[in-house]
Motif scaffolding. Sequence first.
Motif, mmCIF file in Angstrom:
data_model
loop_
_atom_site.group_PDB
_atom_site.id
_atom_site.type_symbol
_atom_site.label_atom_id
_atom_site.label_comp_id
_atom_site.label_asym_id
_atom_site.label_seq_id
_atom_site.Cartn_x
_atom_site.Cartn_y
_atom_site.Cartn_z
ATOM 1 N N PHE A 108 0.730 -1.286 -0.057
ATOM 2 C CA PHE A 108 -0.068 -0.013 0.068
ATOM 3 C C PHE A 108 0.938 1.315 -0.092
ATOM 4 O O PHE A 108 0.686 2.197 -0.822
ATOM 5 N N SER A 109 1.835 1.475 1.045
ATOM 6 C CA SER A 109 2.685 2.562 1.097
ATOM 7 C C SER A 109 3.689 2.719 -0.130
ATOM 8 O O SER A 109 3.714 3.858 -0.776
ATOM 9 N N LEU A 110 4.085 1.659 -0.758
ATOM 10 C CA LEU A 110 4.784 1.699 -1.764
ATOM 11 C C LEU A 110 3.966 2.076 -2.887
ATOM 12 O O LEU A 110 4.613 2.921 -3.888
ATOM 13 N N GLU A 111 3.007 1.569 -3.062
ATOM 14 C CA GLU A 111 2.103 2.260 -4.152
ATOM 15 C C GLU A 111 1.907 3.867 -4.187
ATOM 16 O O GLU A 111 1.842 4.452 -5.101
ATOM 17 N N ASN A 112 1.686 4.216 -2.926
ATOM 18 C CA ASN A 112 1.457 5.574 -2.667
ATOM 19 C C ASN A 112 2.782 6.497 -3.116
ATOM 20 O O ASN A 112 2.590 7.630 -3.324
ATOM 21 N N PHE A 113 3.876 5.944 -2.724
ATOM 22 C CA PHE A 113 5.134 6.484 -3.116
ATOM 23 C C PHE A 113 5.495 6.324 -4.689
ATOM 24 O O PHE A 113 6.595 7.305 -5.090
ATOM 25 N N GLY A 114 4.694 5.685 -5.615
ATOM 26 C CA GLY A 114 4.657 5.746 -6.865
ATOM 27 C C GLY A 114 5.917 5.093 -7.528
ATOM 28 O O GLY A 114 6.536 5.136 -8.597
ATOM 29 N N LEU A 115 6.288 3.936 -6.586
ATOM 30 C CA LEU A 115 7.192 3.056 -6.990
ATOM 31 C C LEU A 115 6.987 2.208 -8.467
ATOM 32 O O LEU A 115 5.849 2.059 -8.423
ATOM 33 N N SER A 116 7.836 1.753 -8.852
ATOM 34 C CA SER A 116 7.649 0.889 -10.297
ATOM 35 C C SER A 116 7.105 -0.587 -9.710
ATOM 36 O O SER A 116 7.092 -1.020 -8.519
ATOM 37 N N ARG A 117 6.035 -1.258 -10.376
ATOM 38 C CA ARG A 117 5.654 -2.555 -10.188
ATOM 39 C C ARG A 117 6.614 -3.483 -9.869
ATOM 40 O O ARG A 117 6.690 -4.171 -8.947
ATOM 41 N N GLU A 118 7.737 -3.502 -10.679
ATOM 42 C CA GLU A 118 8.845 -4.329 -10.224
ATOM 43 C C GLU A 118 9.527 -4.188 -8.941
ATOM 44 O O GLU A 118 9.748 -5.141 -8.199
ATOM 45 N N GLU A 119 9.611 -2.888 -8.455
ATOM 46 C CA GLU A 119 10.301 -2.628 -7.149
ATOM 47 C C GLU A 119 9.492 -3.010 -6.140
ATOM 48 O O GLU A 119 9.839 -3.447 -5.032
ATOM 49 N N ILE A 120 7.919 -2.715 -6.357
ATOM 50 C CA ILE A 120 6.949 -2.999 -5.411
ATOM 51 C C ILE A 120 6.989 -4.542 -5.007
ATOM 52 O O ILE A 120 6.960 -5.038 -3.900
ATOM 53 N N LEU A 121 7.042 -5.464 -6.223
ATOM 54 C CA LEU A 121 7.044 -6.739 -6.079
ATOM 55 C C LEU A 121 8.307 -7.086 -5.238
ATOM 56 O O LEU A 121 7.985 -8.015 -4.494
ATOM 57 N N GLU A 122 9.454 -6.732 -5.633
ATOM 58 C CA GLU A 122 10.584 -7.110 -4.906
ATOM 59 C C GLU A 122 10.612 -6.780 -3.594
ATOM 60 O O GLU A 122 11.003 -7.467 -2.908
ATOM 61 N N ARG A 123 10.148 -5.691 -3.048
ATOM 62 C CA ARG A 123 10.260 -5.108 -1.582
ATOM 63 C C ARG A 123 9.138 -5.939 -0.897
ATOM 64 O O ARG A 123 9.585 -6.184 0.163
ATOM 65 N N VAL A 124 8.029 -6.076 -1.452
ATOM 66 C CA VAL A 124 7.015 -6.979 -0.677
ATOM 67 C C VAL A 124 7.349 -8.461 -0.435
ATOM 68 O O VAL A 124 7.362 -8.709 0.801
ATOM 69 N N SER A 125 8.077 -9.148 -1.498
ATOM 70 C CA SER A 125 8.600 -10.467 -1.409
ATOM 71 C C SER A 125 9.740 -10.361 -0.290
ATOM 72 O O SER A 125 9.725 -11.155 0.582
ATOM 73 N N GLU A 126 10.581 -9.349 -0.247
ATOM 74 C CA GLU A 126 11.799 -9.379 0.520
ATOM 75 C C GLU A 126 11.301 -9.238 1.892
ATOM 76 O O GLU A 126 11.646 -9.837 2.949
ATOM 77 N N ALA A 127 10.201 -8.297 2.190
ATOM 78 C CA ALA A 127 9.811 -7.902 3.561
ATOM 79 C C ALA A 127 8.911 -9.191 4.275
ATOM 80 O O ALA A 127 9.103 -9.386 5.259
ATOM 81 N N LEU A 128 8.287 -9.733 3.312
ATOM 82 C CA LEU A 128 7.287 -11.015 3.966
ATOM 83 C C LEU A 128 8.169 -12.097 4.238
ATOM 84 O O LEU A 128 8.195 -12.587 5.188
ATOM 85 N N GLU A 129 9.466 -12.244 3.504
ATOM 86 C CA GLU A 129 10.215 -13.370 3.619
ATOM 87 C C GLU A 129 10.966 -12.860 4.964
ATOM 88 O O GLU A 129 11.344 -14.043 6.016
ATOM 89 N N PHE A 130 11.286 -11.649 5.362
ATOM 90 C CA PHE A 130 12.129 -11.126 6.527
ATOM 91 C C PHE A 130 11.332 -11.759 7.639
ATOM 92 O O PHE A 130 11.827 -12.103 9.041
ATOM 93 N N VAL A 131 9.839 -11.458 7.612
ATOM 94 C CA VAL A 131 9.046 -11.531 8.960
ATOM 95 C C VAL A 131 8.422 -13.194 8.889
ATOM 96 O O VAL A 131 7.729 -13.278 9.584
ATOM 97 N N GLY A 132 8.872 -14.080 8.130
ATOM 98 C CA GLY A 132 8.292 -15.312 7.954
ATOM 99 C C GLY A 132 6.856 -15.308 7.492
ATOM 100 O O GLY A 132 6.292 -16.334 7.908
#
Length: 561
Positions: A108-132
């Motif tokens: 949600f916040s990444l979309e509001n920051f106007g990040l690219s689709r590719e970067e959003i997917l990468e960050r979401v995947s990384e963050a969810l993996e970080f927290v299990g």
Amino acid sequence: MSAVRVEDLWWRYHTSREWVLRGVDFEVERGEFVGIVGPSGAGKTTLCLLVAGVLPKSVKGECKGRVELFDKDVLRTRVKQLSKEVAIVLQDADTQFVTMRVFDEVAFSLENFGLSREEILERVSEALEFVGMKGYEWKHPHELSGGQKQRVAIAAALAKRPKLIILDEATSDLDPLGKREVLSVVSKLREEYDVTAIIVDHNTDDLVKFVDRVMVLEGGRVVAYDNPRAIFSRIEQLRAIGIRIPQPAEVALTLGAVNGALPLTLEEAVKALAPLKEKLCLLDEDSARKNISRREKIASFTDVTYVYEDGAVALNGLSLDVWKGEFLAVIGPNGSGKTTMAKLMVSLLKPTSGRVEVSGIDVKTASPAALFSKVGYVCQNPDYQLVCDTVYEEVAFPLRQLGIDEKEVKERVQWALASVGLQGLEEVPPFFLSKGERQRLALASVLAVKPQLLIVDEPTTGQDERNSRRIAELLAQLNKAGITIVVITHDLRLVSEYAERVVVLNDGRLVTAGPTRKVFTEHLETLASIGLEPPPVTKLMKELVGRPALTVKEVVLYERA
């Protein structure tokens, strides 16, 4: 260079005459990790909200002083500008969800920051993996446990890659492994992105491993701000204001074994106490725990399976008896089925297969009303069961439903509120209370009914040491009076001190069950394999004398003749 600078900060809410913060001054350097501790009501959350810029923009109040965040005047900077630099995660994850799926929440916040689709997917995947939470992308919030919701809220904050992350009791619902993993991830972000962190936590055993300095708040004032060793050397001062001492430090100070640096971790305590190894002795405290007769069951599970609508198997072939009059602790990692087990016992859920009986009643055919006066249940999230306009009315409500006369209603309400430390707040609306206070209010409303079986889900989450102790002692007193207590908790100190028997769940299955000392002594490897650890004193004494202790009180020194 400062990441945060606070100067002579005062704050009071528009609904109160009292100042919550009183002349607060401190700085946090860039890349520094600062822990904040203090009793409930000290102003910790208010301070975090002011630093993050949430106050005074979202809630009316009077503010004096100055707050700077990376050289920006927070009180005069728009939230949109601050949101890229700071992320805050609150204790109650439910208040932060704004979307309907885990993936959308983190993105949600990444979309509001106007990040690219590719970067959003990468960050979401990384963050969810970080927290299990990888694999939970398309789950809805209501399909998650309390701890899993906290993990998602933390992932949403991490995905932003903020310069400052504020965790306000944000790991309080996580199992021990989950808490350490999250704090380790934040530490990793410091190395990779020079992240600064402010961490509010009552669990000081973990906190001291990650922070550079600790701030002590009391009555809205900073009463101490120093490195962890210097802070926790003030053991009597901290105990007096309701702050939990790291257990390794507590053991060393109690034994008078601090000749140099105060040991804060298990490893440091092993080294500090090694010279006293031959003098250490463990007292047998189990004689104080009741020896319950295993003849009368108050609840039983027979080959119980529960499957949620999305296909998630919460319980899988669980068979278990709860004995009348016992103090039972149910432990396990997040998502292991603990809360599902509790909801089945009060007929809020019906087993998919198998049989659950409580006080001789088959819950599959019983309504919650049929069990209302027999079984009390305090939810992990108190907001699910608060329905009235004032504290007094909240506790009185179930009593009136039972037809109790007003004189007795008044007596029971007064007793219940005094028992949980909420006397004097009778006319306050429940949602003006802190989450810790709302938890105690929910407990009071159940206590007033005087059930035969009391089930309490995470009763000490977010509570300071004084209130945790108050709740635990109250449960112990009720148990001595004949009430069966079932506590679901990640607080293994509470389990060690009060529970006579422990049930361990994982992935909906029974891992082991037995007397607390036996489980914490003979099943250490099993517990570790599912991310659970007994209190530090247990492993400390196992290392030093070959036999685990459950509490600090059990550890003494003796002189050989």
